[in-house]
Design a protein around this motif. Structure first.
Motif, PDB file in Angstrom:
ATOM      1  N   ASN A  10     -79.980  30.768  80.566  1.00 53.88           N
ATOM      2  CA  ASN A  10     -79.966  29.360  80.320  1.00 53.88           C
ATOM      3  C   ASN A  10     -78.693  28.960  81.006  1.00 53.88           C
ATOM      4  O   ASN A  10     -78.774  27.789  81.686  1.00 53.88           O
ATOM      5  CB  ASN A  10     -80.166  28.965  78.876  1.00 53.88           C
ATOM      6  N   GLN A  11     -77.637  29.238  80.588  1.00 50.96           N
ATOM      7  CA  GLN A  11     -76.175  28.869  81.136  1.00 50.96           C
ATOM      8  C   GLN A  11     -76.166  29.022  82.528  1.00 50.96           C
ATOM      9  O   GLN A  11     -75.798  27.976  83.239  1.00 50.96           O
ATOM     10  CB  GLN A  11     -75.348  29.726  80.569  1.00 50.96           C
ATOM     11  N   ALA A  12     -76.690  29.949  83.134  1.00 52.81           N
ATOM     12  CA  ALA A  12     -76.480  30.214  84.851  1.00 52.81           C
ATOM     13  C   ALA A  12     -77.570  29.238  85.201  1.00 52.81           C
ATOM     14  O   ALA A  12     -77.107  28.469  86.393  1.00 52.81           O
ATOM     15  CB  ALA A  12     -77.299  31.633  85.150  1.00 52.81           C
ATOM     16  N   LEU A  13     -78.753  29.032  84.709  1.00 47.68           N
ATOM     17  CA  LEU A  13     -79.674  27.959  85.486  1.00 47.68           C
ATOM     18  C   LEU A  13     -79.239  26.371  85.137  1.00 47.68           C
ATOM     19  O   LEU A  13     -79.502  25.588  86.253  1.00 47.68           O
ATOM     20  CB  LEU A  13     -80.985  27.958  84.756  1.00 47.68           C
ATOM     21  N   ARG A  14     -78.378  26.256  84.378  1.00 50.33           N
ATOM     22  CA  ARG A  14     -77.876  25.000  84.120  1.00 50.33           C
ATOM     23  C   ARG A  14     -76.729  24.641  85.086  1.00 50.33           C
ATOM     24  O   ARG A  14     -76.504  23.534  85.542  1.00 50.33           O
ATOM     25  CB  ARG A  14     -77.307  24.715  82.759  1.00 50.33           C
ATOM     26  N   GLY A  27     -90.954  30.659  80.617  1.00 53.52           N
ATOM     27  CA  GLY A  27     -91.477  32.301  80.435  1.00 53.52           C
ATOM     28  C   GLY A  27     -91.006  32.867  81.728  1.00 53.52           C
ATOM     29  O   GLY A  27     -90.462  33.946  82.000  1.00 53.52           O
ATOM     30  N   PRO A  28     -92.007  32.418  82.872  1.00 46.89           N
ATOM     31  CA  PRO A  28     -91.671  33.098  84.295  1.00 46.89           C
ATOM     32  C   PRO A  28     -90.144  32.989  84.758  1.00 46.89           C
ATOM     33  O   PRO A  28     -89.727  33.974  85.424  1.00 46.89           O
ATOM     34  CB  PRO A  28     -92.687  32.300  84.961  1.00 46.89           C
ATOM     35  N   GLN A  29     -89.430  31.830  84.567  1.00 44.75           N
ATOM     36  CA  GLN A  29     -88.438  31.720  85.092  1.00 44.75           C
ATOM     37  C   GLN A  29     -87.095  32.927  84.360  1.00 44.75           C
ATOM     38  O   GLN A  29     -86.426  33.414  84.873  1.00 44.75           O
ATOM     39  CB  GLN A  29     -87.539  30.501  84.635  1.00 44.75           C
ATOM     40  N   ALA A  30     -87.402  32.984  83.081  1.00 47.78           N
ATOM     41  CA  ALA A  30     -86.543  33.665  82.402  1.00 47.78           C
ATOM     42  C   ALA A  30     -86.839  35.426  82.535  1.00 47.78           C
ATOM     43  O   ALA A  30     -85.901  36.226  82.867  1.00 47.78           O
ATOM     44  CB  ALA A  30     -86.805  33.754  80.776  1.00 47.78           C
TER      45      ALA A  30
END
Length: 227
Positions: A10-14, A27-30
């Protein structure tokens, strides 16, 4: 410091603007991000300066037995190391712990092992070992001791780098040494960016490089020159 894979993802995607503040990956992103995270953790396992400790583990040697497998479920049951930093021989493990001695055991490179004329030479205990890092069907390497030990109570103490653990799932808490979570976060952002058509900012690239350099500096083993 503890982190879950989900927190790091989540931190990286932000950082690359895929999700907003307070949002979480779908779910698919994770699931995709977890695969990518484990891929580059696996790459770090092959970089000696990313491995932060070399614990000591002692194993018994069997009289008249020269070769031993090392890896999960092997003769020496541990995660298969890519390196053996140091090895020491305990010639008589039947003594009380306070009386046991550790003698030198050189870890040979391939050319030194290949030059051994009589590889079947035997003695009470070995003083050299060759580590063949090629793996068998069970992902195990092979340790070959020289001379072949004939003693009944001989042990070897191996000092091998602790392998970085891949993330089993998204929710398990993992304990990290200082600087690792920050380095993972920024490197994961760079690894994930192409999947979303994003370009990591120069600041993210700089911080990824700097945080990894901090870890490498701490983990660097500087050899001592002896004359």
């Amino acid at each position: 410091m503890t982190r879950t894979a989900a927190q790091l993802i989540n931190q990286a995607l932000r950082l690359i603007g895929v999700i907003g503040q307070g949002q979480a990956a779908s779910g698919p992103q994770a699931a995709d991000a977890l695969d990518i995270l484990n891929d580059f953790i696996d790459t770090w396992r092959a970089e000696r300066t990313m491995l932060y400790t070399s614990p000591r583990t002692a194993y018994s040697l069997v009289a008249n037995t020269q070769t031993y497998t090392i890896g999960t479920g092997g003769t020496f049951n541990q995660a298969r190391p890519l390196w053996i930093d140091k090895a020491r021989i305990i010639p008589d493990s039947s003594l009380a712990a306070a009386s046991q001695t550790e003698l030198p055991c050189d870890v040979l490179p391939l050319d030194a092992w290949a030059r051994k004329v009589l590889k079947s030479f035997a003695s009470a205990y070995p003083w050299e070992v060759y580590y063949d890092r090629s793996v068998d069907a069970n992902d195990r390497g092979i340790l070959t001791f020289w001379p072949i030990p004939t003693g009944a109570n001989v042990k070897v103490a191996l000092y091998s780098p602790l392998v970085l653990t891949e993330f089993a799932d998204l929710v398990t808490q993992y304990q990290f040494s200082p600087a690792y979570p920050r380095a993972i976060k920024y490197h994961l952002a760079i690894e994930l960016a192409p999947n979303y058509g994003r370009q990591p900012s120069p600041e993210i690239a700089r911080l990824a490089k700097e945080t990894k350099a901090v870890i490498e500096t701490v983990n660097l083993i500087v050899p001592i020159l002896r004359v």
